[in-house]
Design a protein around this motif. Structure first.
Motif, PDB file in Angstrom:
ATOM      1  N   VAL A  67       0.834  -1.206   0.000  1.00 59.74           N
ATOM      2  CA  VAL A  67       0.000   0.000   0.000  1.00 59.74           C
ATOM      3  C   VAL A  67       0.867   1.254   0.000  1.00 59.74           C
ATOM      4  N   GLU A  68       1.883   1.274   0.840  1.00 59.26           N
ATOM      5  CA  GLU A  68       2.744   2.450   0.940  1.00 59.26           C
ATOM      6  C   GLU A  68       3.575   2.665  -0.317  1.00 59.26           C
ATOM      7  N   ARG A  69       4.033   1.587  -0.934  1.00 57.50           N
ATOM      8  CA  ARG A  69       4.809   1.742  -2.165  1.00 57.50           C
ATOM      9  C   ARG A  69       3.944   2.290  -3.295  1.00 57.50           C
ATOM     10  N   LYS A  81      -5.075  10.757  -1.723  1.00 53.05           N
ATOM     11  CA  LYS A  81      -6.468  11.105  -2.003  1.00 53.05           C
ATOM     12  C   LYS A  81      -7.144  10.052  -2.883  1.00 53.05           C
ATOM     13  N   THR A  82      -6.422   9.557  -3.864  1.00 50.42           N
ATOM     14  CA  THR A  82      -6.991   8.533  -4.754  1.00 50.42           C
ATOM     15  C   THR A  82      -7.379   7.283  -3.974  1.00 50.42           C
ATOM     16  N   MET A  83      -6.505   6.864  -3.063  1.00 48.93           N
ATOM     17  CA  MET A  83      -6.795   5.670  -2.274  1.00 48.93           C
ATOM     18  C   MET A  83      -8.008   5.880  -1.372  1.00 48.93           C
ATOM     19  N   VAL A 123      -7.471   1.674   3.885  1.00 43.71           N
ATOM     20  CA  VAL A 123      -7.447   3.132   3.769  1.00 43.71           C
ATOM     21  C   VAL A 123      -6.753   3.760   4.983  1.00 43.71           C
ATOM     22  N   ASP A 124      -6.906   3.137   6.139  1.00 42.20           N
ATOM     23  CA  ASP A 124      -6.304   3.677   7.352  1.00 42.20           C
ATOM     24  C   ASP A 124      -4.777   3.685   7.275  1.00 42.20           C
ATOM     25  N   ILE A 125      -4.195   2.767   6.533  1.00 41.80           N
ATOM     26  CA  ILE A 125      -2.744   2.770   6.336  1.00 41.80           C
ATOM     27  C   ILE A 125      -2.321   4.092   5.706  1.00 41.80           C
ATOM     28  N   GLY A 205      11.944   1.235  -0.934  1.00 38.50           N
ATOM     29  CA  GLY A 205      10.541   0.986  -0.622  1.00 38.50           C
ATOM     30  C   GLY A 205      10.320   0.613   0.834  1.00 38.50           C
ATOM     31  N   ALA A 206       9.099   0.816   1.304  1.00 38.18           N
ATOM     32  CA  ALA A 206       8.739   0.484   2.679  1.00 38.18           C
ATOM     33  C   ALA A 206       8.828  -1.027   2.900  1.00 38.18           C
ATOM     34  N   SER A 207       9.221  -1.438   4.112  1.00 38.29           N
ATOM     35  CA  SER A 207       9.338  -2.863   4.402  1.00 38.29           C
ATOM     36  C   SER A 207       9.095  -3.148   5.875  1.00 38.29           C
TER      37      SER A 207
END
Length: 401
Positions: A67-69, A81-83, A123-125, A205-207
């Motif tokens: 999600v974060e990537r 905003k899109t998410m 979405v909360d992420i 990237g996030a991990s």
């Protein structure tokens, strides 16, 4: 300079609206819905299955790196905003499907609510990542107040106002009110310009590996597990307990709304002030002691002691919310400090998953205990859990909290 000062309150306000929306849905699922189902004759053992809806909130850390990537592509504008817009559309569609069901049909109800829980957890992420990365550390206290305050406003609306609407207007009209509240809370964030992230995304990237390699994050997860076990072990059964003691859905809803909207907000504000003056650990201990007093009164009533029922509603729906807000404002402020802004969505999500996971397990176990041993067995177990966890926090990590 003036434009920046005006932008920060607006950005914080729209952030609060997102948390109101999420908590409206959570308040409906875990506060209003159990009372409605109990009034329609649902067994306590089956009510415990609602705790399975916390599963997406428990496991969302697994997909949080993806999600974060996607949300923060390197060198491009964030897709926050899109998410949020896509997630909101899916929630509204699920609520429309839910309006064609009944609160007594457990299987289809759980399936639809599971979709809502999965979407909102995802979405909360994005929401949490935006909160940590877009605001400077000097504004974390305000962002945290918006988060906790928005959560209690949402709980008041979802667990109180929606419950009253269902009781007075019917199931479908109540869900229409719920959908309208979600739109009101989300649209300001989508329509107004939001602050940009303060740093670039994490290199590579996030991990999860990078997050769990940090000692302070691991220590924070342990603090979270102990605290949630103490504070939330019987939270979902206060409403059904009041219904079984003769309170109407409207009465439960009004007490819940008052507890969340007024006392919950007051507890959040006082908690923020107390943290600044006393530190995190004293605030957590004070909140644990207050919740233990609530559980003790519930145990006495459940055991058959001739105590007035008026204070029971006040303690469970108002007092409990105050102690939760008072303590969680300290805990969530630490979440923001422990999170790395370069992958804030992943780090913050880990803390929330620990919170949700412990709550889910205890909610399911609590339903079985209440079904087999009655409310007195549930509240006795919850009180014992509160005392044991308080000792654990003090002995193991109190000097580092």
């Amino acid at each position: 300079m003036t434009a920046r000062r005006l932008a920060l309150p607006a950005a914080l306000g729209t952030l609060g609206g997102l948390y109101v929306t999420q908590s409206v849905l959570s308040g409906f699922i875990w506060s209003a819905l159990p009372a409605v189902m109990r009034e329609q004759g649902m067994a306590l053992e089956k009510l415990g299955f609602l705790s399975l809806l916390v599963l997406p909130w428990t496991l969302k850390f697994l997909w949080s790196p993806w999600v974060e990537r996607w949300r923060r592509p390197p060198g491009r504008v964030p897709r926050t905003k899109t998410m949020i817009a896509c997630g909101g559309g899916l929630v509204l569609a699920a609520l429309l499907a839910l309006s064609g069901q009944t609160a007594s049909a457990l299987a289809p109800l759980i399936a639809t609510l599971f979709v809502i829980a999965t979407v909102t957890a995802t979405v909360d992420i994005a929401c949490d990542g935006h909160a940590v990365e877009a605001f400077p550390p000097s504004a974390y206290s305000w962002a945290n107040m918006m988060q906790v305050g928005g959560a209690y406003i949402g709980a008041a609306l979802g667990g109180g106002l929606v419950l009253v609407a269902i009781d007075r207007l019917g199931w479908q009209a109540g869900l229409a009110v719920l959908a309208g509240l979600c739109l009101i809370g989300t649209l300001p964030f989508l329509l107004l310009r939001q602050p940009a992230p303060r740093s670039e995304p994490a290199a590579g990237g996030a991990s999860l590996r990078a997050a769990l390699s940090r000692p302070e994050l691991r220590r924070g997860l342990l603090i979270t597990a102990l605290y949630v076990a103490a504070m939330k072990s019987s939270l979902g059964f206060f409403g059904p307990f009041l219904v079984d003691k003769g309170f109407t859905l409207t009465e439960v809803g009004l007490y819940s709304a008052a507890g969340s909207l007024v006392v919950g907000l007051l507890g959040a504000v006082l908690g923020g002030v107390a943290v600044a003056r006393l530190g995190t650990l004293p605030v957590l201990m004070i909140a644990l002691a207050g919740q233990a007093m609530v559980l003790a009164y519930c145990l006495a009533v459940a055991a058959g002691m001739a105590l007035p029922l008026g204070p029971l509603a006040v303690l469970t729906q108002i007092g409990s919310n105050a102690w939760l807000a008072f303590g969680f404002v300290a805990l969530y402020a630490r979440f923001m400090q422990w999170s790395d802004p370069r992958q804030a969505g992943v780090d913050f999500t880990l803390f929330q998953c620990m919170d949700a996971g412990v709550g889910m397990v205890l909610g399911f176990i609590g339903g079985q205990i209440a079904g087999h041993f009655g409310y007195h067995g549930l509240f006795a177990s919850a009180l014992a859990c509160s005392l044991v966890c308080a000792v654990g926090i003090l002995r193991r990590i109190g000097d580092k909290a």
